[in-house]
Design an enzyme around this catalytic site. Structure first.
Site, mmCIF file in Angstrom:
data_model
loop_
_atom_site.group_PDB
_atom_site.id
_atom_site.type_symbol
_atom_site.label_atom_id
_atom_site.label_comp_id
_atom_site.label_asym_id
_atom_site.label_seq_id
_atom_site.Cartn_x
_atom_site.Cartn_y
_atom_site.Cartn_z
ATOM 1 N N TYR A 201 0.658 4.093 12.696
ATOM 2 C CA TYR A 201 0.333 3.889 11.282
ATOM 3 C C TYR A 201 -1.100 3.424 11.057
ATOM 4 O O TYR A 201 -1.826 3.118 11.997
ATOM 5 C CB TYR A 201 1.349 3.007 10.582
ATOM 6 C CG TYR A 201 1.606 1.601 11.050
ATOM 7 C CD1 TYR A 201 2.728 0.926 10.598
ATOM 8 C CD2 TYR A 201 0.751 0.919 11.914
ATOM 9 C CE1 TYR A 201 2.999 -0.377 10.974
ATOM 10 C CE2 TYR A 201 1.021 -0.375 12.288
ATOM 11 C CZ TYR A 201 2.139 -1.021 11.814
ATOM 12 O OH TYR A 201 2.384 -2.305 12.190
ATOM 13 N N GLU A 202 -1.499 3.456 9.767
ATOM 14 C CA GLU A 202 -2.884 3.186 9.336
ATOM 15 C C GLU A 202 -3.868 4.170 9.971
ATOM 16 O O GLU A 202 -4.994 3.803 10.329
ATOM 17 C CB GLU A 202 -3.292 1.735 9.643
ATOM 18 C CG GLU A 202 -2.392 0.701 9.035
ATOM 19 C CD GLU A 202 -2.111 0.920 7.563
ATOM 20 O OE1 GLU A 202 -2.961 1.514 6.868
ATOM 21 O OE2 GLU A 202 -1.025 0.544 7.091
ATOM 22 N N GLY A 203 -3.450 5.414 10.090
ATOM 23 C CA GLY A 203 -4.269 6.437 10.741
ATOM 24 C C GLY A 203 -3.927 6.481 12.210
ATOM 25 O O GLY A 203 -4.239 5.538 12.947
ATOM 26 N N MET B 267 0.864 -1.178 0.000
ATOM 27 C CA MET B 267 0.000 0.000 0.000
ATOM 28 C C MET B 267 0.906 1.235 0.000
ATOM 29 O O MET B 267 1.682 1.429 0.930
ATOM 30 C CB MET B 267 -0.909 -0.025 1.234
ATOM 31 C CG MET B 267 -1.820 1.161 1.384
ATOM 32 S SD MET B 267 -3.134 0.878 2.633
ATOM 33 C CE MET B 267 -2.187 0.478 4.095
ATOM 34 N N ARG C 276 -6.707 -1.453 9.414
ATOM 35 C CA ARG C 276 -6.895 -0.888 10.746
ATOM 36 C C ARG C 276 -7.245 -1.960 11.769
ATOM 37 O O ARG C 276 -6.727 -1.955 12.890
ATOM 38 C CB ARG C 276 -7.957 0.218 10.688
ATOM 39 C CG ARG C 276 -7.410 1.487 10.084
ATOM 40 C CD ARG C 276 -8.448 2.547 9.829
ATOM 41 N NE ARG C 276 -7.780 3.742 9.326
ATOM 42 C CZ ARG C 276 -8.403 4.803 8.822
ATOM 43 N NH1 ARG C 276 -9.728 4.816 8.759
ATOM 44 N NH2 ARG C 276 -7.713 5.844 8.389
#
Length: 592
Positions: free
Chosen positions: A440-442, A160, A301
């Site tokens: 990470y991932e928001g 990603m 997430r």
């Protein structure tokens, strides 16, 4: 050494998260309990016997960039091929492309065990599975036919590519550009950073999903497109063709997850190919790429939440084993010979029980989220209800579990004392590995924004209110059970749910009135409040299930410990949600 807690995982899946009811009702098709147990048992064996022994190797050696190629730690390439040989890469993938189409609940349970063995190793397959889901849902039939069978089998991996040096979480300002070609393909130019497993020696092809902007795209996130950009182009017969114009420029030197190569990727500088530009293929529609990528990001997430659970469990196991062996002083009431094991000291027992409660609570939250994802796929008329439930739980599962991973790993170092600060004991590795997961991932702050501004208002707030009402039923059942072992669990849980309900109503009103600054000032506190209340409720639910089948009362005892030692925090968190905005605004000047 880590040992996968298969029995505890199975119990939580079936009796807390909801799998037992789904199996009994037939919602999961012909999947039976025997197959579930067999899959969990084998995943646990693989994690314990094959992944965990190489976790320390990966931490010590790390991945290395040598002459433009990434070399992974000793034994990892063989480990990966053993992993795909077991069919694990396609656990939840569509059968059409070689997958097993099993429930997401089994996927997250297995991922917990592999991440506990080595989070750095498990990151690679995690991203591939997310890329498979995004491509399956949004890719053209031609792209799916070409790439999905090899990605589902694990012969090729996926990545990603979002972040750029100037654009962290704000994807609207990304600069990577895409140019159209007459043959329907595109050429990609730009730099991406923090690309996990962007280059490695596991497979002979890597499929990158890359966000980029077309020349005539509108500004901001509305102008982002998603492209599939393979390391090697694929010929019409499925064989690999020429090298695409992309490469790994460097690897990051990180606090933890050393075995996982975190790459700076360069696209389209002319190093490979007949002309400058990495060949890419559009996924979905032009300027609609972020919606496609969110399929992968939502998958990621929850997977990151499982990393928090995994690290917490591994750190807890190590700390308990150390505390049983390490002797120091004499604990109150110790009657044995010599010094007592430190597990006998009340403060050490408090830390270990806190670790255990946070681990099991986080596990239950994440598994309940996975259960909602599964039910959202199979429940027909009830699917929208379950989709709202998974939407509500996803930011909590990601944030609470990853915060717990850091907190539990830190407590694990504390239990080890000075030896915890020494790398050879292994306790420090868990803390170092865990620290990335809240980022990470928001980031967890972004999860809090999502929870308060997007997820609470679902169905006008009706869904979250209904969920809190369901949790109150657990407290009522504890009270009605009349089990002395629960102590004050019911009363403490009721109070925590009152705090959750009060904070929820305040935030719903603030968001409805457009008072976003006030609402967001307390968003992180609210997110933790929700996670603690869920922990209390789900531990109590596990205790009720334990009481009903005549087992001993270990889960009841842990539920009581959490209720009487941890849930009091919800009152302070509610106060921060409701009254904290003014002091935050007044103190901003202190920051200069």
């Amino acid at each position: 050494m880590y040992k996968a807690p298969v029995d505890e995982i199975s119990f939580t899946l079936k009796h807390v998260a909801g799998m037992a009811g789904a199996l009994e009702s037939g919602a999961l098709g012909d999947l039976g309990e025997d197959l579930v147990d067999a899959i969990l048992s084998e995943a646990g064996r693989f994690a314990t016997e094959e992944v965990a022994p190489l976790g320390d190797v990966g931490d010590r050696q790390g991945s290395r960039l040598v002459d433009g190629k990434v070399e992974t730690p000793d034994g990892w390439r063989d480990l990966y091929h053993n992993w795909i040989g077991g069919g694990w890469n396609g656990l939840t993938a569509p059968e059409e492309f070689g997958g097993q189409n099993l429930p997401h609940m089994l996927h997250v349970a297995a991922m917990e065990m592999w991440n506990a063995g080595s989070m750095a190793f498990a990151l690679g397959p995690t991203l591939t599975m997310g890329a498979v889901e995004a491509l399956e849902k949004h890719g053209s039939e031609a792209l799916k036919a070409t790439y999905l069978p090899k990605m589902v089998s694990g012969e090729w991996t996926g990545t990603m590519n979002l972040t750029e040096p100037h654009a962290g979480s704000d994807l609207g300002v990304l600069k990577t550009r895409a140019e159209r070609r007459d043959d329907g393909s595109y050429r990609i130019f730009g730099q991406k950073i923090f690309i996990t497993w962007g280059e490695h020696d596991f497979t002979d092809n890597i499929v990158h999903l890359v966000l980029a902007r077309l020349p005539d795209a509108p500004a901001g996130t509305r102008g982002i497109s998603l492209f599939l950009v393979p390391k090697f182009l694929v010929n019409a017969d499925g064989s690999l063709g020429e090298r695409n114009d992309l490469f790994c420029h460097s690897l990051e030197h990180k606090l933890g997850i050393h075995g996982s190569p975190t790459c700076t990727m360069i696209y389209g500088d002319g190093r490979f190919g007949a002309e400058k530009g990495a060949v890419g293929y559009l996924i979905g529609e032009e300027n609609r790429g972020l919606a496609c990528m969110f399929t992968m990001m939502n998958n990621a997430r929850l997977a990151v939440g499982m990393q928090g659970v995994a690290i917490a469990d591994a750190a807890t196991q190590k700390a308990i084993a150390f505390a049983k062996e390490r002797t120091q002083g004499k604990a109150p009431g110790w009657s044995g010979q010599g010094m007592s094991p430190i597990i006998e000291h009340p403060d050490v027992a408090r830390m270990l029980l806190t670790m255990k409660a946070l681990t099991q609570g986080s596990r239950a939250i994440a598994y309940a989220c996975a259960h909602a994802v599964d039910m959202g796929h199979v429940e027909g008329d009830r699917a929208p209800y379950w989709q709202e439930r998974s939407s509500l739980l996803t930011p909590i599962a990601k944030s609470f579990a990853t915060d717990a991973g850091v907190d539990v790993a830190s407590l694990g170092v504390q239990v080890h004392g000075g030896m915890g600060f020494i790398e050879e004991t292994g306790a420090a590795r868990y803390l170092r590995d865990a620290r990335i997961a809240p980022i990470y991932e928001g980031t967890n702050g972004i999860q809090a924004i999502d929870l308060v501004t997007r997820k609470l208002p679902l169905s006008g707030g009706a869904h979250v209110r209904g969920f809190i009402a369901e949790l109150r039923e657990i407290a009522s059942a504890v009270s009605a059970s009349n089990r002395e072992g629960f102590g004050q669990t019911a009363a403490r849980l009721d109070t925590a749910l009152d705090d959750l309900a009060g904070a929820t109503e305040w935030l719903l009103a603030a968001v409805s009135a457009g008072q976003l600054s006030e609402a967001l000032a307390g968003a992180t506190a609210y997110q933790r409040l929700f996670g603690l209340a869920l922990t209390g409720a789900y531990l109590a639910k596990g205790g009720l299930a334990e009481a009903s089948d005549g087992r001993d009362e270990q889960r009841i005892a842990l539920s009581r410990f959490a209720a009487e030692n941890m849930l009091a925090e919800t009152s302070a968190l509610k106060d921060r949600v409701v009254t904290g905005a003014d002091s935050l605004a007044a103190a901003r000047a202190v920051l200069g």
